[in-house]
Design a protein around this motif. Structure first.
Motif, PDB file in Angstrom:
ATOM      1  N   LEU A  37       0.601  -0.858  -0.337  1.00 60.67           N
ATOM      2  CA  LEU A  37       0.117  -0.056  -0.268  1.00 60.67           C
ATOM      3  C   LEU A  37       1.296   1.322  -0.379  1.00 60.67           C
ATOM      4  CD1 LEU A  37      -3.628   0.206  -0.185  1.00 60.67           C
ATOM      5  CD2 LEU A  37      -3.000   0.423   2.617  1.00 60.67           C
ATOM      6  N   LEU A  38       1.044   1.838  -1.323  1.00 59.74           N
ATOM      7  CA  LEU A  38       1.631   2.829  -1.804  1.00 59.74           C
ATOM      8  C   LEU A  38       1.049   4.339  -1.725  1.00 59.74           C
ATOM      9  CD1 LEU A  38       4.714   3.940  -1.818  1.00 59.74           C
ATOM     10  CD2 LEU A  38       4.472   3.554  -4.512  1.00 59.74           C
ATOM     11  N   GLY A  39       1.666   4.810  -0.706  1.00 59.74           N
ATOM     12  CA  GLY A  39       0.812   6.129  -0.412  1.00 59.74           C
ATOM     13  C   GLY A  39       1.672   7.139   0.535  1.00 59.74           C
ATOM     14  N   ALA A  40       1.248   8.730   0.270  1.00 51.44           N
ATOM     15  CA  ALA A  40       2.305  10.042   0.507  1.00 51.44           C
ATOM     16  C   ALA A  40       1.934   9.932   2.370  1.00 51.44           C
ATOM     17  CB  ALA A  40       2.234  11.022   0.652  1.00 51.44           C
ATOM     18  N   ASN A  41       2.110  10.798   3.295  1.00 48.35           N
ATOM     19  CA  ASN A  41       1.696  11.110   4.166  1.00 48.35           C
ATOM     20  C   ASN A  41       0.733  11.369   4.647  1.00 48.35           C
ATOM     21  OD1 ASN A  41       4.221   9.506   5.427  1.00 48.35           O
ATOM     22  ND2 ASN A  41       5.234  11.850   5.622  1.00 48.35           N
ATOM     23  N   GLY A  42       0.081  10.607   5.023  1.00 51.71           N
ATOM     24  CA  GLY A  42      -1.551  11.083   5.438  1.00 51.71           C
ATOM     25  C   GLY A  42      -3.208  10.844   4.537  1.00 51.71           C
ATOM     26  N   ALA A  43      -2.191  10.105   3.212  1.00 55.04           N
ATOM     27  CA  ALA A  43      -2.639   9.803   2.363  1.00 55.04           C
ATOM     28  C   ALA A  43      -4.360   8.232   3.026  1.00 55.04           C
ATOM     29  CB  ALA A  43      -1.991   8.395   1.178  1.00 55.04           C
ATOM     30  N   GLY A  44      -3.897   8.285   4.527  1.00 55.87           N
ATOM     31  CA  GLY A  44      -4.881   6.808   3.973  1.00 55.87           C
ATOM     32  C   GLY A  44      -4.300   5.208   4.196  1.00 55.87           C
ATOM     33  N   LYS A  45      -2.827   5.424   4.407  1.00 55.52           N
ATOM     34  CA  LYS A  45      -2.733   3.965   4.869  1.00 55.52           C
ATOM     35  C   LYS A  45      -3.130   3.476   5.926  1.00 55.52           C
ATOM     36  CE  LYS A  45       1.970   5.275   4.598  1.00 55.52           C
ATOM     37  NZ  LYS A  45       1.967   6.093   3.292  1.00 55.52           N
ATOM     38  N   TYR A 192       1.411  -4.957   3.610  1.00 60.25           N
ATOM     39  CA  TYR A 192       2.787  -4.115   3.403  1.00 60.25           C
ATOM     40  C   TYR A 192       2.987  -2.229   3.096  1.00 60.25           C
ATOM     41  CZ  TYR A 192       7.822  -2.908   4.174  1.00 60.25           C
ATOM     42  OH  TYR A 192       9.043  -2.035   4.627  1.00 60.25           O
ATOM     43  N   SER A 193       2.487  -1.164   3.841  1.00 60.03           N
ATOM     44  CA  SER A 193       2.361  -0.112   3.508  1.00 60.03           C
ATOM     45  C   SER A 193       3.481   0.396   3.943  1.00 60.03           C
ATOM     46  CB  SER A 193       1.469   0.720   4.426  1.00 60.03           C
ATOM     47  OG  SER A 193       2.022   1.562   5.971  1.00 60.03           O
ATOM     48  N   THR A 194       3.808   0.994   2.650  1.00 59.68           N
ATOM     49  CA  THR A 194       5.257   2.535   2.903  1.00 59.68           C
ATOM     50  C   THR A 194       4.687   3.983   2.060  1.00 59.68           C
ATOM     51  OG1 THR A 194       7.713   2.328   2.513  1.00 59.68           O
ATOM     52  CG2 THR A 194       5.877   1.197   1.210  1.00 59.68           C
ATOM     53  N   HIS A 195       6.009   4.295   2.345  1.00 63.82           N
ATOM     54  CA  HIS A 195       6.174   5.523   1.359  1.00 63.82           C
ATOM     55  C   HIS A 195       7.475   5.718   1.289  1.00 63.82           C
ATOM     56  CE1 HIS A 195       7.220   7.918   4.755  1.00 63.82           C
ATOM     57  NE2 HIS A 195       8.417   8.430   4.099  1.00 63.82           N
ATOM     58  N   VAL A 196       8.053   4.208   1.296  1.00 68.23           N
ATOM     59  CA  VAL A 196       9.348   4.182   0.533  1.00 68.23           C
ATOM     60  C   VAL A 196       9.235   3.353  -0.685  1.00 68.23           C
ATOM     61  CG1 VAL A 196      11.970   3.379   0.692  1.00 68.23           C
ATOM     62  CG2 VAL A 196      10.861   4.105   2.872  1.00 68.23           C
ATOM     63  N   MET A 197       9.506   4.030  -2.143  1.00 72.19           N
ATOM     64  CA  MET A 197       8.772   3.239  -3.272  1.00 72.19           C
ATOM     65  C   MET A 197      10.091   1.994  -3.707  1.00 72.19           C
ATOM     66  SD  MET A 197       7.153   5.499  -4.734  1.00 72.19           S
ATOM     67  CE  MET A 197       6.472   7.345  -3.732  1.00 72.19           C
ATOM     68  N   SER A 198      11.462   2.171  -3.221  1.00 72.45           N
ATOM     69  CA  SER A 198      12.317   1.406  -3.304  1.00 72.45           C
ATOM     70  C   SER A 198      11.806  -0.564  -2.577  1.00 72.45           C
ATOM     71  CB  SER A 198      13.899   1.793  -2.631  1.00 72.45           C
ATOM     72  OG  SER A 198      13.931   1.750  -0.969  1.00 72.45           O
ATOM     73  N   VAL A 206       2.121  -6.894  -6.182  1.00 72.17           N
ATOM     74  CA  VAL A 206       0.606  -6.337  -6.115  1.00 72.17           C
ATOM     75  C   VAL A 206       0.606  -4.533  -5.863  1.00 72.17           C
ATOM     76  CG1 VAL A 206      -1.749  -5.610  -6.281  1.00 72.17           C
ATOM     77  CG2 VAL A 206      -0.663  -7.795  -6.783  1.00 72.17           C
ATOM     78  N   ILE A 207       0.455  -3.795  -5.807  1.00 68.99           N
ATOM     79  CA  ILE A 207       0.916  -2.692  -5.043  1.00 68.99           C
ATOM     80  C   ILE A 207      -1.011  -1.218  -6.299  1.00 68.99           C
ATOM     81  CG2 ILE A 207       2.253  -0.101  -5.420  1.00 68.99           C
ATOM     82  CD1 ILE A 207       4.983  -1.597  -6.850  1.00 68.99           C
ATOM     83  N   GLY A 208      -0.623  -1.141  -4.485  1.00 72.60           N
ATOM     84  CA  GLY A 208      -2.300   0.091  -4.629  1.00 72.60           C
ATOM     85  C   GLY A 208      -1.405   0.880  -4.332  1.00 72.60           C
ATOM     86  N   ILE A 209      -1.448   2.258  -5.101  1.00 72.63           N
ATOM     87  CA  ILE A 209      -1.490   3.302  -4.087  1.00 72.63           C
ATOM     88  C   ILE A 209      -2.687   4.352  -4.505  1.00 72.63           C
ATOM     89  CG2 ILE A 209      -0.776   6.038  -5.876  1.00 72.63           C
ATOM     90  CD1 ILE A 209       0.809   4.118  -7.664  1.00 72.63           C
TER      91      ILE A 209
END
Lengths: 247, 415
Positions: A37-45, A192-198, A206-209
């Motif tokens: 689960l990929l998103g910036a801070n405050g995205a809702g992760k 796995y939620s993160t904002h670290v792309m690597s 699978v990636i959810g943005i």
């Protein structure tokens, strides 16, 4: 398996009215799969993952953890779940063994089963040296190992990681990434939620943005590259989020 | 509700709290040592100060002594006071504690006394000042003796018996058993101390187990476990209650031991003993009457009555602290509650406030009043039932509120 169907969480704010922290988030994760689960801070992760972990009740929508509904069978859902986040800390005045034993007991395990499981985990995570020391004296690495052992004590079928490498040094972050891979190898269902792309590139099947509480795109790394026409995941992410913001 | 889970949470919290210095202080150390410190520490200091003041020969001034040299000489010979030369600023000297008192003799006092028609002798002292009071007492004693001697001389001169002016004497004797005397002496202070210690005993673990856990991030870890929230609340609440009750039981035990040991020491010592602001000469007999004994039934009654109050305190502090995001914030919410607790406890200590049906429904004040009665051996069973019942209801409501609050996302995950 994890299944989220139109998960929505809204809060009332006196000034801003109804705020949606997550809106109609739907995804499905199979055993042996890592969903990023990929998103910036405050995205809702965190809100989404807290709903899956039964810490928050969805305003609307539903989710199941290993077949158990997170609202109507929350206790059973938690029994199948290991939740590790930067915000899930250790009891500083307990030793690592006491900490792990406590969560084994809370999961209804017998003393003998807990002892046997601690031995296995301490062998795997190389924890014997500090197993009987108090957690408040631990280095960051020791704390992470103890947290991992705590989440695995009852051998859950589903693992949820909410930005587990946040604020960690490179070595400790690497050990977490390795541990997540091990979970996959053991056939566990992983979010796995993160904002670290690597990290997403390295780990996720699978990636959810997620952005502004909505799941904007979902797919494998290859699918997202194809969809955006960008090879770099960071560029692909920016493009998807940018398209949403432009609407 | 799963008792196995509740006990697991409770056992962990107990272990964790016993390793926390703040909880240990409020649960064990302060309740155990506060009474001995009060009795032996403050008592010893008061006794020392009192003895020192008593042993000092007060410096006094005599005004108008020129016409009564015999009286002044007799006063000087008594060795009870030290007479200094007269000065115009005698009032200032009393204020400055250079002299302790001044006595003003009327003109020709000695001659008029012999004639049986002397005017008043005025003693000047500084009210509220211990040593000045002692000086005034010595002067009063001297002039009382002088007066009695003068009366006796006058009577003898007229051939009348000395018993004429004092045909009989009055004596006062105590019929109350020692535990009733003890109950009356301690009835006010003991419930006050119990209420405060019950509250402070619950305060630190309640904040640590709620706001403290939120701040350290362990609350979320705990909530991820497959345990119902009601089980977590009850496990934690039982720990807070344990701390509150431990503080109270230790305080009572320590108090009992202190009085027993203190009584033995003081009754054998022949010293002066200060208890609850009263000072008494302590010959063996006097000391044993001053060191109060308490009715054991009264103590058991107090323990029973305190139980629902401890539940009430624990649940209320737990609920209030739960709102806070950090330990520091919890302190700012919980600390003012002490005044809410102290006020009715202090009102209960006041003389003249007596238990009635209406006051029996006022939490804390009712406990203070009923404990005072029970320690004095008075058992109003109807009030006791009302107090116990109403406090149980308040405690139940507070506990239900704590469970409800723990289930609220906006409280647990307050950002």
């Amino acid at each position: 398996m994890i299944e989220a169907r139109f998960l929505t969480k809204s809060f009332r704010d006196k000034k801003r009215g109804e705020i949606f922290a997550a809106r109609d988030v739907s995804f499905r994760v199979e055993p042996g799969q890592i969903y990023g689960l990929l998103g910036a801070n405050g995205a809702g992760k965190t809100t989404t993952l807290r709903m899956l972990a039964t810490l928050l009740k969805p305003t609307t929508g539903a989710a199941t953890i290993a077949g158990h509904d997170v609202v109507t069978a929350s206790t059973q859902a938690r029994a199948q779940l290991g939740f590790l986040a930067a915000s899930t800390a250790l009891y500083g005045r307990l030793t690592a063994r006491e900490m792990i034993t406590y969560f084994g007991e809370l999961n209804g395990m017998t003393s003998a089963a807990i002892r046997a499981r601690i031995k296995v985990l301490a062998d795997e995570l190389d924890m014997h040296e500090f197993l009987d020391r108090r957690c408040d004296k631990f280095s960051t690495g020791m704390k992470q190992k103890t947290s991992i052992a705590r989440t695995l004590i009852h051998d859950p079928a589903v693992m949820i990681f909410d930005e587990p490498t946040l604020g960690l040094d490179v070595m400790t972050a690497r050990s977490i990434v390795k541990f997540v891979r091990d979970c996959k190898a053991r056939g566990k269902t992983v979010v796995y939620s993160t904002h670290v792309m690597s990290e997403v590139e390295k780990l996720c099947d699978v990636i959810g943005i997620i952005h502004g509480g909505r799941l904007l795109a979902e797919g494998t790394l290859a699918q997202l590259r194809e969809k955006t026409g960008e090879q770099d995941i960071e560029e692909a992410f920016i493009k998807i989020v940018g398209m949403e913001d432009a609407k | 509700m799963n008792w196995s889970n509740i006990i697991t949470v409770y056992a962990k919290e107990l272990k964790d709290s016993l390793r926390d210095r703040r909880t240990l202080m409020s649960m064990i150390i302060i309740p155990t040592f506060v009474m001995p410190a009060l009795i032996f520490g403050v008592g010893k200091i008061a006794t020392t100060v009192f003895s020192k003041a008593r042993s000092e020969i007060p410096t006094v001034m005599v005004l108008g002594g020129e016409t009564s040299p015999g009286v002044v000489a007799a006063l000087g010979d008594s060795k009870k006071v030290n007479i200094v030369p007269t000065a115009a600023d005698w009032k200032q000297q009393i204020s400055d504690k250079k002299i302790r008192a001044t006595v003003q003799l009327p003109v020709n006092f000695e001659r008029d006394l012999a004639a049986g028609a002397a005017e008043s002798v005025i003693i000047y002292n500084y009210d509220g000042e211990l040593k000045s009071g002692f000086a005034a007492n010595e002067l009063e004693k001297f002039f009382r003796t002088l007066r009695e001697r003068a009366v006796a001389t006058q009577l003898a001169r007229r051939g009348l018996p000395a018993t004429l002016i004092q045909p009989f004497e009055t004596k006062r004797e105590n019929v109350a058993p020692p535990e009733k005397v003890g109950g009356n002496l301690l009835g006010g202070i003991v419930p006050y101390l119990i209420i405060i210690l019950c509250f402070t005993g619950a305060m630190y673990p309640a904040m640590d187990l709620t706001a403290g856990e939120k701040e350290r991030g362990t609350m979320e870890t705990l909530l991820c476990s497959p345990v119902a929230r009601v089980d977590i609340v009850l496990g934690k609440f039982l720990m807070v209650l344990t701390s509150s009750l431990a503080a109270m039981v230790l305080a009572l035990t320590s108090m009992g031991v202190s009085f027993a040991v203190g009584g033995a020491i003081f009754s054998g010592g022949g010293a002066k003993v200060a208890v609850v602001g009263k000072v008494a000469d302590a010959t063996s007999a006097a000391a044993s009457s001053v060191m109060p004994s308490i009715d054991p039934a009264g103590v058991l009654g107090v323990l029973a009555m305190v139980l629902p109050v401890a539940v009430l305190f624990s649940a209320v502090i737990f609920t209030v602290a739960l709102f806070a995001k950090s330990y520091k914030e919890a302190q700012s919410y919980v600390a003012p509650l002490i005044f809410v607790v102290i006020m009715p406890a202090v009102v209960g200590m006041l003389p003249g406030i007596e238990l009635n049906a209406r006051l029996a429904l006022v939490p804390i004040l009712n406990l203070s009043l009923v404990c005072k009665e029970m320690l004095s051996g008075i058992w109003h069973w109807n009030y006791i039932a009302i107090i116990f019942g109403s406090t149980c209801v308040y405690a139940g409501v507070a506990l239900a509120l704590a469970v409800k609050m723990f289930d609220r996302e906006d409280v647990i995950f307050r950002a």
